[in-house]
Structure formats: C-alpha cells, structure tokens
Design an enzyme around this catalytic site. Structure first.
Site, short mmCIF file in Angstrom:
data_model
loop_
_atom_site.label_atom_id
_atom_site.label_comp_id
_atom_site.label_asym_id
_atom_site.label_seq_id
_atom_site.Cartn_x
_atom_site.Cartn_y
_atom_site.Cartn_z
CB SER A 7 8.09 -10.13 -7.85
OG SER A 7 9.17 -9.63 -8.54
CB ALA B 242 5.32 -7.23 3.11
CE LYS C 96 3.35 3.70 6.44
NZ LYS C 96 4.53 3.03 6.01
CG ASN D 178 10.50 3.97 5.20
OD1 ASN D 178 11.09 4.76 4.41
ND2 ASN D 178 9.32 3.33 4.85
CE LYS E 138 16.06 -0.96 -5.08
NZ LYS E 138 17.64 -0.91 -5.11
N1 NAD Z 1 6.90 -4.27 1.98
C1 NAD Z 1 5.93 -3.86 2.83
O1 NAD Z 1 5.77 -4.25 3.88
C2 NAD Z 1 4.93 -3.00 2.35
C3 NAD Z 1 3.62 -2.76 2.85
C4 NAD Z 1 2.83 -1.95 2.12
C5 NAD Z 1 3.20 -1.22 1.22
N2 NAD Z 1 4.43 -1.53 0.66
C6 NAD Z 1 4.73 -0.57 -0.55
O2 NAD Z 1 4.97 -1.51 -1.73
C7 NAD Z 1 5.76 -0.82 -3.00
C8 NAD Z 1 6.52 -2.04 -3.26
O3 NAD Z 1 7.20 -2.84 -2.15
P1 NAD Z 1 7.91 -4.08 -2.09
O4 NAD Z 1 7.99 -4.26 -0.56
O5 NAD Z 1 7.04 -5.06 -2.67
O6 NAD Z 1 9.21 -3.96 -2.79
P2 NAD Z 1 11.04 -4.06 -2.22
O7 NAD Z 1 11.19 -2.94 -1.23
O8 NAD Z 1 10.90 -5.56 -1.56
O9 NAD Z 1 11.57 -3.61 -3.48
C9 NAD Z 1 12.34 -4.39 -4.19
C10 NAD Z 1 11.90 -5.03 -5.47
O10 NAD Z 1 12.27 -3.77 -6.63
C11 NAD Z 1 12.64 -4.40 -7.78
N3 NAD Z 1 13.40 -3.64 -8.43
C12 NAD Z 1 14.93 -3.45 -8.19
N4 NAD Z 1 15.32 -2.55 -8.98
C13 NAD Z 1 14.41 -2.68 -9.98
C14 NAD Z 1 14.17 -1.73 -11.30
N5 NAD Z 1 15.35 -0.74 -11.75
N6 NAD Z 1 13.20 -1.59 -11.85
C15 NAD Z 1 12.15 -2.22 -11.52
N7 NAD Z 1 12.17 -2.93 -10.20
C16 NAD Z 1 13.31 -3.16 -9.54
C17 NAD Z 1 13.03 -5.66 -7.05
O11 NAD Z 1 13.33 -6.77 -8.04
C18 NAD Z 1 12.11 -6.18 -5.90
O12 NAD Z 1 11.22 -6.92 -6.65
C19 NAD Z 1 6.56 0.15 -1.98
O13 NAD Z 1 5.96 1.48 -2.58
C20 NAD Z 1 5.97 0.11 -0.57
O14 NAD Z 1 6.05 1.51 0.11
C21 NAD Z 1 5.46 -2.34 0.98
O1 G3P Z 2 8.35 -1.04 5.97
P1 G3P Z 2 8.13 0.05 5.35
O2 G3P Z 2 8.51 1.30 6.38
O3 G3P Z 2 8.67 0.35 3.74
O4 G3P Z 2 6.45 0.14 5.57
C1 G3P Z 2 5.74 -0.68 4.88
C2 G3P Z 2 4.39 -0.21 4.66
O5 G3P Z 2 4.22 0.94 4.16
C3 G3P Z 2 3.66 -0.37 5.78
O6 G3P Z 2 2.14 -0.18 5.64
#
Ligand code: NAD
Ligand code: G3P
Length: 414
Positions: free
Chosen positions: A70, A213, A265, A338, A366
């Site tokens: 989440s 996101a 990427k 990143n 993260k």
């Molecule tokens: N944010 C984006 O724009 C985006 C887009 C595409 C893909 N992704 C990918 O999706 C994945 C998740 O990213 P995100 O943006 O949802 O997360 P985020 O970067 O917002 O991470 C924070 C999440 O990690 C949780 N967390 C912290 N410590 C934890 C622990 N010890 N155990 C379990 N959870 C813990 C937090 O509660 C929070 O829900 C990543 O691999 C990212 O590369 C992100």
């Molecule tokens: O915000 P970043 O750099 O973790 O990138 C988010 C997603 O991977 C984009 O596709």
C-alpha cells in the site's frame, strides 16, 4: 478450490471488524444480488449464516482480489482495480489492501485512517481510493480469501512477505507482480515473479510500464504490459482488472523481458539523475542519454537481457520481445524518484548517502534503483562480465562512493 468454513463464509457478507469500513459506507446492491444468485451458481461453498441470520448457499464463483502492498504505486493499483471490480460482474466488489502498519505523527494507525478517509494519507495523499478498498493490517487475513493476489511492495521486503504467506493462501490463487527488482542469492539472481512462484507455488504474471504512480492517480494517460508465461486467459483477466480509459494495458507472453526492462530501467534512471545533477548542460546530457539510450544503454539493455536470460536459466523460445520491454527505456529521461534522488546525490558531490537522501526526499517511499544496481553488479561480477556492462558497473560504484558522480560522464569517454 477453497472450501470456506463457516467463519470465512460469514466474512463473504459481513467482514470482521478490521475490514468493515467498506460495508459501513457502502451497502452495495451486489450484496443482495449475491444472495439471490446463490441458488444458481456453479461453485457452492458450504452453507453459512449471513449477517441476516439466514442459512444460505454461499456462491464462490467470483474472483476476490487482494493487493499486497500500500505504498505509492500499491495505492494507485488498488484504486485502478477497485474501479473495475465495481463494474465487472466476475469480481467481488471489495478489494483488500494489505497495509504494513505504521503509526502516523497524529498517533493514529495508518490502516485505520485509510478506512476512515478512504485515502492513503501517507503514500498517496489527496486521492480517494474507492469505498470498496479496505485496508487490512493483518497479512494473513488480507490474503486469506483472495484468488487474485497483486504484489506491489518495495522488492527488498518480498522474501520476508512470501515466507509469511507460505500455506496461508488459497491453492487456486493466481498472482501478479508490479514490483521492479530482483533478489540475488548464492545460486544466482531470482526475479520477484520467480520468487513468488517458487515460495508460494503459484503462477505469477507481471505488470510493468512507464508508470509514475502519482500521474496515474490523477488519471493521466499511460500504458502498461502484462507479461505472462503460458496462460493467456489469466493474462486477459489481469488486463481487464487493470484497464481503464486512462490506463491502457495489453498482454505479452514474456515475463522475464517485461520484468527485466522494468527492473534495469531503475538503474539507468539513476545514471540519468547523475548526469542531471552534474548540470553538464543539454549537450552533454543529450550525448550521454542518447548515446546511452540508443547505443550504450540499449546495447547494455539488450546484452543484459540476453545474458540475464542465460543466467536466469530461461529458455528464450518465445522470443524476447525487446520492443515490449524497451518502451520503458525512454522513461528514465524524465524519470521518477530514482532520477530525482540521483540528481541530488550528484549535486552534493556524493557526500550525502542515498539512504539519507531517500529518507529526506521520499518520506517513507523507497528507492529501488540503488539496490538493483548492487544486485546487477553482483550478477555481473560473479560472471566476470563487469567490463561488458560499464554503465551498470559505474552506477553501482558511484552509489557506494567508490567512484565520484563525475565518473558517469567519463566512463564512456576513455
Ligand atoms: N511509485 C511508482 O511510481 C511506481 C511505479 C511503478 C512501479 N513501482 C514499483 O512498485 C513497487 C512498490 O512501490 P511503491 O511505490 O508502491 O512503494 P513505496 O516506494 O511507496 O514504498 C513504501 C511502502 O513500503 C512499505 N514498507 C516499509 N517498510 C516495510 C517493511 N519492512 N515490510 C513491508 N513493507 C514495508 C511502506 O509501508 C509502504 O507501503 C516497487 O518495486 C516500485 O519500483 C512504483
Ligand atoms: O519513481 P521511480 O524512479 O521508482 O519509478 C517508478 C516506476 O518504476 C516508473 O515506471
């Protein structure tokens, strides 16, 4: 197939305390519809007492979705899915979202605030998730009834999460991973979809794309690819679950290609951030990025895929669809977190660590690129391929302070 005991079956209609928010605010007509449909459906679970006290046959032919994670993207994924489960009759309306519980500065629990406000106030403030999204802090409870599991946490937590889920999920569960990253073990690298399949014994598709996101949260158009292995029907089900007019999803029979593109990427995004942070000007940036993207990085990407396919022990008979994955490559130029943190790292001459910058700039979100660079480096070093991949190698060495940020401009000039 899961047979619900009376407690679980009761939950189909009247969820326990922790998941009651949706039902408090949203007595959807499908509740009574489900009851009336119960006589005619194919898969019946044992009879159970409903919240009305009636004993009825409980229908179990609809899919139930749980989002494991989440954060920023996890919350947007829940929003996308929840808008569709309300429309698609083959899904139960409710979408459970597992929340790694934390206490907010106000002293309240995050999961409780999400259920009260329908917003993830920490990771996606200002966006309503949909009343049918129910935040659940207990991992086992969140996944227990679901046959469609969406994994979307930072990749470093997945091994621990999977080990907690062994024998806790439905046998007929299908998974999809939205996670960019990999685990490197003694035996070699393991992509997250493989980790899920191996630890939980379930099929796992992936969904990746140039997807920031926060932009999808406000319904700006973008697209993504579902990578699947064998079962096209399942892939199409995932496509239906995620697709909206502003989020265009298609399927491609190539899990590793789609997953690797998304993962690698993030390392290239770090490189792009270094170039930006050095303020080398547009000429240098264009040269580095275009040289990198069209020659070095693309070369690196393609070579990396071929090599990593080999390392991962995948047979590439389906043909690696480079175009499907590479559509993510231009994205690192504009980039997300990143790129932004790497920019700050280079501006500070590498004197402030990524951990420090991540904590300060991302407020709990993260970075994936820095750890992925380390993981890729480990794979390359183990294979004796470091020199073949100067971009990936240099990024890691800058991240750990072995090289200065300026090395990102110099590595391709020697
Ligand atoms: N944010 C984006 O724009 C985006 C887009 C595409 C893909 N992704 C990918 O999706 C994945 C998740 O990213 P995100 O943006 O949802 O997360 P985020 O970067 O917002 O991470 C924070 C999440 O990690 C949780 N967390 C912290 N410590 C934890 C622990 N010890 N155990 C379990 N959870 C813990 C937090 O509660 C929070 O829900 C990543 O691999 C990212 O590369 C992100
Ligand atoms: O915000 P970043 O750099 O973790 O990138 C988010 C997603 O991977 C984009 O596709």
């Amino acid at each position: 197939m899961t047979h619900f005991g009376s407690h679980e079956a009761t939950c189909l209609f009247s969820p326990p305390q922790s998941t009651s928010a949706f039902h408090h605010h949203h007595h959807h007509p499908s509740l009574s519809l489900s009851l009336s449909l119960s006589l005619s459906l194919f898969r019946m679970a044992p009879s159970a007492e409903t919240e009305y006290g009636d004993n009825v046959e409980v229908p179990d032919n609809k899919s139930r979705v749980t989002v494991v994670g989440s954060g920023n993207w996890g919350s947007v994924a829940a929003k996308l899915i929840a808008s569709n489960t309300l429309k698609l009759s083959s899904f139960h309306d409710e979408v459970r979202m597992w929340v790694f519980e934390e206490v907010l500065p106000s002293g309240e629990k995050l999961s409780e605030v999400i259920n009260q406000t329908n917003e993830n106030v920490k990771y996606l403030p200002g966006i309503k998730l949909g009343r049918n999204v129910v935040a659940v802090p207990d991992l086992e409870h969140a996944v227990r009834d679901a046959n469609m599991l969406v994994f979307v946490t930072p990749h470093q937590f997945m091994e621990g999460i999977c080990s907690r889920l062994v024998k806790k999920i439905r046998e007929d569960a299908e998974a999809i991973s939205l996670i960019k990253g990999m685990e490197v073990k003694m035996e070699g690298p393991c992509m997250i979809s493989t980790l899920i399949t191996e630890q939980l014994g379930i099929n796992c598709c992936v969904l990746m794309g140039a997807n920031i996101a926060n932009e999808i949260a406000v319904e700006k158009f973008s697209e993504a690819t579902v990578g699947y292995r064998e079962n096209k029907e399942i892939a199409e089900k995932w496509v239906r679950l995620f697709s909206t007019p502003y989020f265009m999803v298609s399927a491609c029979q190539d899990v590793e290609g789609v997953e690797l593109c998304g993962t690698l990427k993030n390392v290239v995004a770090i490189a792009a951030g270094f170039v930006d942070g050095l303020e080398m000007g547009n000429n240098t940036k264009a040269r580095q990025l275009f040289l990198d993207t069209t020659m070095l990085s693309t070369f690196n990407f393609c070579l990396a895929f071929d090599c990593l396919y080999d390392v991962l022990g995948c047979n590439n008979e389906n043909g690696f669809k480079r175009n499907e994955g590479l559509f993510q490559a231009p994205f690192f130029i504009v980039g997300g977190r990143n790129r932004k943190c790497a920019d700050a790292f280079a501006r500070n001459g590498g004197k402030r660590s990524f951990d420090e910058l991540e904590a300060e700039m991302l407020q709990g979100q993260k970075l994936q690129g820095v750890s992925t660079a380390k993981e890729v480096y480990e794979v390359l070093r183990h294979r004796g391929w470091l020199e073949l991949f100067p971009l990936f190698t240099t990024v890691h060495e800058i991240c750990i302070g072995r090289l200065p940020p300026t090395a990102i401009v110099e590595y391709s000039q020697s």
